[in-house]
Design an enzyme around this catalytic site. Structure first.
Site, PDB file in Angstrom:
ATOM      1  N   LYS A  13       1.090  -1.384   0.059  1.00 38.26           N
ATOM      2  CA  LYS A  13       0.058  -0.038   0.166  1.00 38.26           C
ATOM      3  C   LYS A  13       0.873   1.360  -0.169  1.00 38.26           C
ATOM      4  O   LYS A  13       0.523   2.201  -0.699  1.00 38.26           O
ATOM      5  CB  LYS A  13      -1.076  -0.239   0.975  1.00 38.26           C
ATOM      6  CG  LYS A  13      -2.392  -1.479   1.692  1.00 38.26           C
ATOM      7  CD  LYS A  13      -2.176  -0.635   3.035  1.00 38.26           C
ATOM      8  CE  LYS A  13      -2.120  -0.720   4.107  1.00 38.26           C
ATOM      9  NZ  LYS A  13      -1.487  -2.477   4.169  1.00 38.26           N
ATOM     10  N   ARG A  85     -10.151   1.104   8.140  1.00 40.56           N
ATOM     11  CA  ARG A  85      -9.612  -0.111   9.237  1.00 40.56           C
ATOM     12  C   ARG A  85     -10.491  -0.904   9.513  1.00 40.56           C
ATOM     13  O   ARG A  85     -10.145  -1.900   9.785  1.00 40.56           O
ATOM     14  CB  ARG A  85      -8.217   0.173   9.677  1.00 40.56           C
ATOM     15  CG  ARG A  85      -6.520  -0.667   8.612  1.00 40.56           C
ATOM     16  CD  ARG A  85      -5.603   0.162   9.448  1.00 40.56           C
ATOM     17  NE  ARG A  85      -4.943  -0.324   9.699  1.00 40.56           N
ATOM     18  CZ  ARG A  85      -3.697  -0.410   9.056  1.00 40.56           C
ATOM     19  NH1 ARG A  85      -3.579   0.195   8.555  1.00 40.56           N
ATOM     20  NH2 ARG A  85      -3.050  -1.722   9.256  1.00 40.56           N
ATOM     21  N   ARG A 124      11.979  -6.578   5.554  1.00 46.29           N
ATOM     22  CA  ARG A 124      11.697  -5.226   5.450  1.00 46.29           C
ATOM     23  C   ARG A 124      12.493  -4.126   6.349  1.00 46.29           C
ATOM     24  O   ARG A 124      12.311  -4.740   7.518  1.00 46.29           O
ATOM     25  CB  ARG A 124       9.809  -4.963   5.580  1.00 46.29           C
ATOM     26  CG  ARG A 124      10.282  -2.774   5.335  1.00 46.29           C
ATOM     27  CD  ARG A 124       8.777  -2.830   5.903  1.00 46.29           C
ATOM     28  NE  ARG A 124       7.614  -2.848   6.451  1.00 46.29           N
ATOM     29  CZ  ARG A 124       6.744  -2.911   6.827  1.00 46.29           C
ATOM     30  NH1 ARG A 124       5.745  -2.439   5.837  1.00 46.29           N
ATOM     31  NH2 ARG A 124       6.020  -3.029   7.916  1.00 46.29           N
ATOM     32  N   ARG A 155      11.226  -2.961  11.314  1.00 45.15           N
ATOM     33  CA  ARG A 155       9.625  -2.499  12.148  1.00 45.15           C
ATOM     34  C   ARG A 155       9.835  -3.004  13.741  1.00 45.15           C
ATOM     35  O   ARG A 155       9.413  -4.189  13.054  1.00 45.15           O
ATOM     36  CB  ARG A 155       8.677  -1.970  10.937  1.00 45.15           C
ATOM     37  CG  ARG A 155       8.391  -0.990  11.506  1.00 45.15           C
ATOM     38  CD  ARG A 155       7.267  -0.472  10.134  1.00 45.15           C
ATOM     39  NE  ARG A 155       6.063  -0.729  10.727  1.00 45.15           N
ATOM     40  CZ  ARG A 155       4.669  -0.907   9.652  1.00 45.15           C
ATOM     41  NH1 ARG A 155       5.376   0.069   8.291  1.00 45.15           N
ATOM     42  NH2 ARG A 155       3.811  -1.029   9.891  1.00 45.15           N
ATOM     43  N   ARG A 166      -1.366  -9.361  12.791  1.00 46.19           N
ATOM     44  CA  ARG A 166      -1.940  -8.124  11.558  1.00 46.19           C
ATOM     45  C   ARG A 166      -2.385  -9.024  10.896  1.00 46.19           C
ATOM     46  O   ARG A 166      -3.710  -7.946  10.375  1.00 46.19           O
ATOM     47  CB  ARG A 166      -0.208  -7.137  11.609  1.00 46.19           C
ATOM     48  CG  ARG A 166       0.061  -6.308  12.663  1.00 46.19           C
ATOM     49  CD  ARG A 166       1.441  -5.820  12.151  1.00 46.19           C
ATOM     50  NE  ARG A 166       2.258  -4.708  11.370  1.00 46.19           N
ATOM     51  CZ  ARG A 166       2.916  -4.925  10.204  1.00 46.19           C
ATOM     52  NH1 ARG A 166       3.638  -5.935  10.531  1.00 46.19           N
ATOM     53  NH2 ARG A 166       2.889  -3.939   9.428  1.00 46.19           N
TER      54      ARG A 166
HETATM   55  P1  AP5 Z   1       5.344  -1.275   2.030  1.00 43.76           P
HETATM   56  O1  AP5 Z   1       4.609  -0.706   0.749  1.00 43.76           O
HETATM   57  O2  AP5 Z   1       5.283  -0.804   2.856  1.00 43.76           O
HETATM   58  O3  AP5 Z   1       3.463  -2.421   2.249  1.00 43.76           O
HETATM   59  P2  AP5 Z   1       2.332  -2.034   3.404  1.00 43.76           P
HETATM   60  O4  AP5 Z   1       1.033  -2.510   2.271  1.00 43.76           O
HETATM   61  O5  AP5 Z   1       1.808  -0.462   3.502  1.00 43.76           O
HETATM   62  O6  AP5 Z   1       3.086  -2.457   4.614  1.00 43.76           O
HETATM   63  P3  AP5 Z   1       2.544  -2.230   6.500  1.00 43.76           P
HETATM   64  O7  AP5 Z   1       3.394  -3.381   6.925  1.00 43.76           O
HETATM   65  O8  AP5 Z   1       3.589  -0.609   6.309  1.00 43.76           O
HETATM   66  O9  AP5 Z   1       0.790  -1.724   6.567  1.00 43.76           O
HETATM   67  P4  AP5 Z   1       0.386  -1.541   7.471  1.00 43.76           P
HETATM   68  O10 AP5 Z   1      -1.082  -1.875   7.121  1.00 43.76           O
HETATM   69  O11 AP5 Z   1       0.225  -3.091   8.320  1.00 43.76           O
HETATM   70  O12 AP5 Z   1       1.128  -1.340   8.867  1.00 43.76           O
HETATM   71  P5  AP5 Z   1       0.552   0.491   9.169  1.00 43.76           P
HETATM   72  O13 AP5 Z   1       2.085   1.223   9.105  1.00 43.76           O
HETATM   73  O14 AP5 Z   1      -0.916   1.286   7.866  1.00 43.76           O
HETATM   74  O15 AP5 Z   1       5.508  -2.743   1.669  1.00 43.76           O
HETATM   75  C1  AP5 Z   1       6.355  -3.700   2.386  1.00 43.76           C
HETATM   76  C2  AP5 Z   1       7.442  -4.578   2.224  1.00 43.76           C
HETATM   77  O16 AP5 Z   1       6.763  -4.949   0.945  1.00 43.76           O
HETATM   78  C3  AP5 Z   1       8.469  -3.465   1.720  1.00 43.76           C
HETATM   79  O17 AP5 Z   1       9.444  -3.650   2.289  1.00 43.76           O
HETATM   80  C4  AP5 Z   1       9.093  -3.160   0.024  1.00 43.76           C
HETATM   81  O18 AP5 Z   1       9.451  -2.246  -0.132  1.00 43.76           O
HETATM   82  C5  AP5 Z   1       8.463  -4.453  -0.473  1.00 43.76           C
HETATM   83  N1  AP5 Z   1       7.139  -4.464  -1.583  1.00 43.76           N
HETATM   84  C6  AP5 Z   1       6.193  -3.523  -1.514  1.00 43.76           C
HETATM   85  N2  AP5 Z   1       6.100  -3.931  -2.882  1.00 43.76           N
HETATM   86  C7  AP5 Z   1       6.291  -5.175  -3.904  1.00 43.76           C
HETATM   87  C8  AP5 Z   1       6.500  -5.951  -4.836  1.00 43.76           C
HETATM   88  N3  AP5 Z   1       5.333  -6.061  -5.534  1.00 43.76           N
HETATM   89  N4  AP5 Z   1       7.066  -6.713  -4.191  1.00 43.76           N
HETATM   90  C9  AP5 Z   1       8.510  -6.807  -3.812  1.00 43.76           C
HETATM   91  N5  AP5 Z   1       8.376  -6.054  -2.762  1.00 43.76           N
HETATM   92  C10 AP5 Z   1       7.888  -5.562  -2.354  1.00 43.76           C
HETATM   93  O19 AP5 Z   1      -0.206   0.607  10.517  1.00 43.76           O
HETATM   94  C11 AP5 Z   1       0.705  -0.056  11.084  1.00 43.76           C
HETATM   95  C12 AP5 Z   1       0.202  -0.385  12.595  1.00 43.76           C
HETATM   96  O20 AP5 Z   1      -0.277   1.316  13.065  1.00 43.76           O
HETATM   97  C13 AP5 Z   1      -0.929  -1.253  12.580  1.00 43.76           C
HETATM   98  O21 AP5 Z   1      -1.005  -2.039  13.198  1.00 43.76           O
HETATM   99  C14 AP5 Z   1      -2.026   0.365  13.634  1.00 43.76           C
HETATM  100  O22 AP5 Z   1      -1.571  -0.622  14.487  1.00 43.76           O
HETATM  101  C15 AP5 Z   1      -1.876   1.425  13.133  1.00 43.76           C
HETATM  102  N6  AP5 Z   1      -2.804   2.158  12.513  1.00 43.76           N
HETATM  103  C16 AP5 Z   1      -2.096   2.720  11.546  1.00 43.76           C
HETATM  104  N7  AP5 Z   1      -3.178   3.094  10.830  1.00 43.76           N
HETATM  105  C17 AP5 Z   1      -4.533   2.337  11.825  1.00 43.76           C
HETATM  106  C18 AP5 Z   1      -5.707   3.213  11.002  1.00 43.76           C
HETATM  107  N8  AP5 Z   1      -6.354   3.292  10.020  1.00 43.76           N
HETATM  108  N9  AP5 Z   1      -6.419   2.363  12.666  1.00 43.76           N
HETATM  109  C19 AP5 Z   1      -5.970   1.779  13.804  1.00 43.76           C
HETATM  110  N10 AP5 Z   1      -4.540   1.567  13.796  1.00 43.76           N
HETATM  111  C20 AP5 Z   1      -3.707   2.319  12.706  1.00 43.76           C
END
Ligand code: AP5
Length: 210
Positions: A13, A85, A124, A155, A166
């Site tokens: 994402k 979410r 990552r 992370r 997660r």
């Molecule tokens: P990346 O692009 O970082 O993937 P992502 O889907 O953004 O993954 P996240 O782990 O950041 O998502 P998440 O939803 O768990 O975390 P968030 O920060 O929103 O890619 C991942 C890896 O793969 C990278 O190393 C990248 O280089 C690689 N990659 C990407 N595309 C690729 C491809 N095509 N091929 C190969 N490799 C690839 O949330 C974290 C925490 O914050 C949550 O758990 C929660 O506690 C809190 N939080 C955030 N938002 C909310 C909300 N709205 N409500 C409540 N709590 C929230």
């Protein structure tokens, strides 16, 4: 354009949102990045969010909705990553937009198989100082962030137990958001997230154009 990107942890994402926001010239809001920045700055929000994030749980809806209501105040177009979410957040977003006579143009649903998600998340590394995600290819040579020279670390929520939690939270709390949008008049664009970053980028662009 007003878009939301939904997908499980590690679906790409953040990676795709950054590329697409540049292409469309709209701001990219990631609730995860906003919360991690608050943690680095040691604000009240950061301290409150830390326990939830490290356990792989969601931060309470009222906290997230307050952040997003403020963030979207001056934005005509935007790309939302990691929000909404929960169904309560989707309803909240709908209210925030309706109060400004706005609506979403589409929801992008990035789908990736679990074993690839686990592989991506466990390998990552991010910069301890600026939070940038280091591409795997840069790492062996430098071990430091190519943007600011900071130390690359895992992370805190990318350990095996927390990844598992997660993924469970995604299934129980975020998949219902997709069902909610499918029952609304906002189009949901289902996109295969396996393959290289540029392949996925092309698929997203193609679906948005057609
Ligand atoms: P990346 O692009 O970082 O993937 P992502 O889907 O953004 O993954 P996240 O782990 O950041 O998502 P998440 O939803 O768990 O975390 P968030 O920060 O929103 O890619 C991942 C890896 O793969 C990278 O190393 C990248 O280089 C690689 N990659 C990407 N595309 C690729 C491809 N095509 N091929 C190969 N490799 C690839 O949330 C974290 C925490 O914050 C949550 O758990 C929660 O506690 C809190 N939080 C955030 N938002 C909310 C909300 N709205 N409500 C409540 N709590 C929230």
């Amino acid at each position: 354009m007003r878009l939301v990107i939904i997908g499980p942890p590690g679906a790409g994402k953040g990676t795709q949102a950054e590329l697409l926001s540049r292409e469309l010239a709209v701001p990219h809001f990631s609730t995860g990045d906003i919360l991690r920045e608050a943690r680095r700055a040691e604000t009240e929000l950061g301290r409150r969010a830390q326990t939830y994030m490290d356990a792989g749980e969601l931060v309470p809806d009222d906290v997230i909705l307050r952040i997003m209501d403020e963030a979207l105040q001056h934005s005509g177009g935007f790309l939302l990553d990691g929000f909404p979410r929960t169904v309560a957040q989707a309803e909240g977003l709908h209210r925030i937009l309706a109060a400004r006579d706005q609506r979403l143009d589409a929801v992008i649903n990035l789908a990736v198989a679990d074993e690839e998600l686990v592989r991506r998340l466990s390998s990552r590394r991010i910069c301890e100082d600026c939070g940038a995600v280091a591409q795997a290819i840069d790492r062996p040579a430098s071990g430091v962030c190519s943007q600011c020279g900071g130390k690359l670390v895992q992370r805190p929520d990318d350990g095996p137990e927390t990844i598992r939690r997660r993924l469970e939270v995604y299934r129980s709390q975020t998949q219902p958001v997709l069902r909610w949008y499918r029952g609304s008049d906002v189009p949901v664009l289902d996109i295969e997230g396996l393959g290289g970053v540029e392949d996925v980028q092309r698929r997203v662009a193609h679906r948005l154009e057609h």
